[in-house]
Design an enzyme around this catalytic site. Structure first.
Site, PDB file in Angstrom:
ATOM      1  N   GLU A 148       0.815  -1.211   0.000  1.00  0.00           N
ATOM      2  CA  GLU A 148       0.000   0.000   0.000  1.00  0.00           C
ATOM      3  C   GLU A 148       0.851   1.265   0.000  1.00  0.00           C
ATOM      4  O   GLU A 148       0.512   2.255  -0.666  1.00  0.00           O
ATOM      5  CB  GLU A 148      -0.945   0.001   1.216  1.00  0.00           C
ATOM      6  CG  GLU A 148      -2.085  -1.003   1.122  1.00  0.00           C
ATOM      7  CD  GLU A 148      -1.662  -2.416   1.460  1.00  0.00           C
ATOM      8  OE1 GLU A 148      -2.451  -3.350   1.201  1.00  0.00           O
ATOM      9  OE2 GLU A 148      -0.537  -2.595   1.992  1.00  0.00           O
TER      10      GLU A 148
ATOM     11  N   GLN B 267      -7.430  -2.149  -1.113  1.00  0.00           N
ATOM     12  CA  GLN B 267      -8.437  -3.204  -1.195  1.00  0.00           C
ATOM     13  C   GLN B 267      -9.474  -3.141  -0.077  1.00  0.00           C
ATOM     14  O   GLN B 267     -10.663  -3.379  -0.298  1.00  0.00           O
ATOM     15  CB  GLN B 267      -7.745  -4.561  -1.199  1.00  0.00           C
ATOM     16  CG  GLN B 267      -8.583  -5.677  -1.758  1.00  0.00           C
ATOM     17  CD  GLN B 267      -7.745  -6.922  -2.002  1.00  0.00           C
ATOM     18  OE1 GLN B 267      -7.395  -7.631  -1.063  1.00  0.00           O
ATOM     19  NE2 GLN B 267      -7.418  -7.173  -3.259  1.00  0.00           N
ATOM     20  N   PHE B 268      -9.065  -2.816   1.137  1.00  0.00           N
ATOM     21  CA  PHE B 268      -9.949  -2.521   2.267  1.00  0.00           C
ATOM     22  C   PHE B 268      -9.352  -1.331   3.006  1.00  0.00           C
ATOM     23  O   PHE B 268      -8.131  -1.209   3.113  1.00  0.00           O
ATOM     24  CB  PHE B 268     -10.057  -3.709   3.226  1.00  0.00           C
ATOM     25  CG  PHE B 268     -10.857  -4.870   2.696  1.00  0.00           C
ATOM     26  CD1 PHE B 268     -12.216  -4.985   2.952  1.00  0.00           C
ATOM     27  CD2 PHE B 268     -10.242  -5.860   1.930  1.00  0.00           C
ATOM     28  CE1 PHE B 268     -12.947  -6.054   2.463  1.00  0.00           C
ATOM     29  CE2 PHE B 268     -10.955  -6.928   1.439  1.00  0.00           C
ATOM     30  CZ  PHE B 268     -12.321  -7.030   1.701  1.00  0.00           C
ATOM     31  N   ALA B 269     -10.208  -0.470   3.547  1.00  0.00           N
ATOM     32  CA  ALA B 269      -9.708   0.691   4.290  1.00  0.00           C
ATOM     33  C   ALA B 269      -8.812   0.257   5.446  1.00  0.00           C
ATOM     34  O   ALA B 269      -7.899   0.994   5.845  1.00  0.00           O
ATOM     35  CB  ALA B 269     -10.877   1.521   4.808  1.00  0.00           C
ATOM     36  N   ASP B 270      -9.049  -0.927   5.964  1.00  0.00           N
ATOM     37  CA  ASP B 270      -8.248  -1.458   7.064  1.00  0.00           C
ATOM     38  C   ASP B 270      -6.781  -1.632   6.678  1.00  0.00           C
ATOM     39  O   ASP B 270      -5.908  -1.752   7.552  1.00  0.00           O
ATOM     40  CB  ASP B 270      -8.799  -2.815   7.501  1.00  0.00           C
ATOM     41  CG  ASP B 270     -10.310  -2.833   7.622  1.00  0.00           C
ATOM     42  OD1 ASP B 270     -10.983  -2.626   6.582  1.00  0.00           O
ATOM     43  OD2 ASP B 270     -10.825  -3.061   8.727  1.00  0.00           O
ATOM     44  N   TYR B 271      -6.487  -1.685   5.387  1.00  0.00           N
ATOM     45  CA  TYR B 271      -5.131  -1.925   4.913  1.00  0.00           C
ATOM     46  C   TYR B 271      -4.370  -0.636   4.590  1.00  0.00           C
ATOM     47  O   TYR B 271      -3.245  -0.685   4.083  1.00  0.00           O
ATOM     48  CB  TYR B 271      -5.142  -2.779   3.636  1.00  0.00           C
ATOM     49  CG  TYR B 271      -5.787  -4.142   3.771  1.00  0.00           C
ATOM     50  CD1 TYR B 271      -6.031  -4.711   5.013  1.00  0.00           C
ATOM     51  CD2 TYR B 271      -6.147  -4.859   2.638  1.00  0.00           C
ATOM     52  CE1 TYR B 271      -6.620  -5.957   5.124  1.00  0.00           C
ATOM     53  CE2 TYR B 271      -6.739  -6.119   2.743  1.00  0.00           C
ATOM     54  CZ  TYR B 271      -6.976  -6.655   3.992  1.00  0.00           C
ATOM     55  OH  TYR B 271      -7.559  -7.893   4.094  1.00  0.00           O
TER      56      TYR B 271
ATOM     57  N   PRO C 229      -0.157   1.113   6.196  1.00  0.00           N
ATOM     58  CA  PRO C 229       1.203   1.211   5.656  1.00  0.00           C
ATOM     59  C   PRO C 229       1.392   2.397   4.703  1.00  0.00           C
ATOM     60  O   PRO C 229       2.525   2.824   4.479  1.00  0.00           O
ATOM     61  CB  PRO C 229       1.387  -0.128   4.927  1.00  0.00           C
ATOM     62  CG  PRO C 229       0.445  -1.058   5.599  1.00  0.00           C
ATOM     63  CD  PRO C 229      -0.743  -0.223   5.942  1.00  0.00           C
TER      64      PRO C 229
ATOM     65  N   HIS D  65     -11.505  -6.107   8.391  1.00  0.00           N
ATOM     66  CA  HIS D  65     -12.196  -5.828   7.138  1.00  0.00           C
ATOM     67  C   HIS D  65     -13.463  -5.003   7.371  1.00  0.00           C
ATOM     68  O   HIS D  65     -14.385  -5.037   6.563  1.00  0.00           O
ATOM     69  CB  HIS D  65     -12.583  -7.131   6.416  1.00  0.00           C
ATOM     70  CG  HIS D  65     -11.419  -7.968   6.006  1.00  0.00           C
ATOM     71  ND1 HIS D  65     -10.783  -8.816   6.883  1.00  0.00           N
ATOM     72  CD2 HIS D  65     -10.768  -8.084   4.826  1.00  0.00           C
ATOM     73  CE1 HIS D  65      -9.784  -9.432   6.249  1.00  0.00           C
ATOM     74  NE2 HIS D  65      -9.756  -9.010   5.004  1.00  0.00           N
TER      75      HIS D  65
END
Length: 337
Positions: free
Chosen positions: A60, A82-86, A89, A129
């Protein structure tokens, strides 16, 4: 006009901009050949080629960092986390580089990038997620933060974001991808088909950034919300019989303060609803602004309904998710005070 899900509306927005502007590129994890984990970019690589719609490594920080460099030199990248949780970084790149570039260069460079992120819960995604991190971005000067609640707004806001010269955090409530959701998880799913906000113009149009909308007119109190909670608040108003005026922010920051203030001054009561955790959530900023600008018009304390201050619990999804019962209770309290 065409009937579209939010997924289709977002895809249409990117399709329109890829065709209109050769400087627009789309990339991220699995967005090319696979079409994205939610299929938002399905078919775009086949139509525009692998040099304009392509896959990126699972990095990311690298995805966002490369987008900043491309944007500084004239491209308009639309990247997907891909998900806001990611996104964490990439947070240093977003805050230290993208948000500051115009200021640091005295206007010589900008970062016209759009970072798309599915957010929110209601899909049994658990703590990694289901997060709603909007408050981490509204706090940062130099960023725009957007969250649509329906297909029509989603397309117009995404086009406006891509055309904007500022970095835009574009948060997409994934529980709304395929239909409106009122918080009643034990009822049959509802499709966007036949819903007025699922009717979307097929060509180019924009919804102005910094523009809130009166989602539901009312006279008893004002609900300020965004994303999935707009529909949950609508259900709560119907179930309690309270004539709530619901404001859908659409653009969280910069904020359409004028629309909020006008509504609260009219009704004299205010409840703020969001899915993110309560402490230091964006609702706290909204409450402070309402207090500052509407103090002499308020007939009751400002209410807040939000997620609990815990990680998103997989086994207790609907205890965490602010449903119509919790929102309805807050509406009643505001009317009783």
């Amino acid at each position: 006009m065409a009937s579209m899900t939010m997924i289709q509306a977002l895809r249409s927005a990117m399709d329109v901009m890829l065709e209109r502007d050769d400087n627009v590129i789309v990339y991220g994890q699995d967005v090319g050949y696979f079409g994205g984990v939610f299929r938002c970019t399905e078919g775009l690589q086949a139509k525009y080629g692998r040099s304009r719609v392509f896959d990126a490594p699972i990095n990311e920080g690298g995805i966002v960092g490369s987008a900043i460099g491309m944007g500084a030199y004239g491209l308009r990248p639309v990247v997907e986390v891909q998900f806001a949780d990611y996104v964490y970084p990439a947070y240093d790149q977003i805050v230290s580089e993208a948000a500051r570039l115009r200021y640091r260069s005295a206007g010589d460079f900008t970062a016209p990038i759009t970072i798309r992120m599915p957010c929110g819960g209601g899909i049994y995604g658990g703590q990694t997620h289901s997060q709603s991190p909007e408050g981490l971005f509204t706090h940062v000067c130099g960023l725009r933060t957007v969250m649509p609640s329906n297909p029509r707004d989603a397309k117009g806001l995404l086009i406006a974001s891509i055309e904007n010269d500022d970095p835009v955090i574009f948060l997409e409530p994934k529980r709304l991808y395929n239909g409106p959701f009122d918080g009643h998880h034990d009822r049959p799913l509802v499709s966007w088909t036949g819903h007025p906000l699922g009717e979307v113009p097929e060509g180019y149009y924009t919804v102005p950034l910094e523009s809130a909308t009166v989602f539901r007119p009312g006279a008893d109190l004002t609900v300020i919300s965004y994303g999935t909670m707009v529909f949950v608040s609508e259900a709560a108003a119907k179930e309690t019989g309270i004539d709530a005026e619901i404001i859908d922010l659409r653009s969280l920051w910069p904020l359409d303060l004028e629309t909020l203030v006008a509504s609260v001054k009219k009704t004299g009561r205010c409840v703020i609803v969001h899915e993110a955790t309560r402490t230091s959530g964006f609702g706290a900023e909204l409450a402070a602004l309402v207090q500052e600008h509407c103090f002499h018009h308020l007939e009751a304390p400002i209410g807040r309904v939000a997620g609990w201050d815990t990680p998103y619990p997989h086994a207790q999804e609907w205890a965490y998710f602010p449903g119509p019962a919790r929102v309805g209770a807050a509406l009643r309290r505001a009317m009783e005070d």
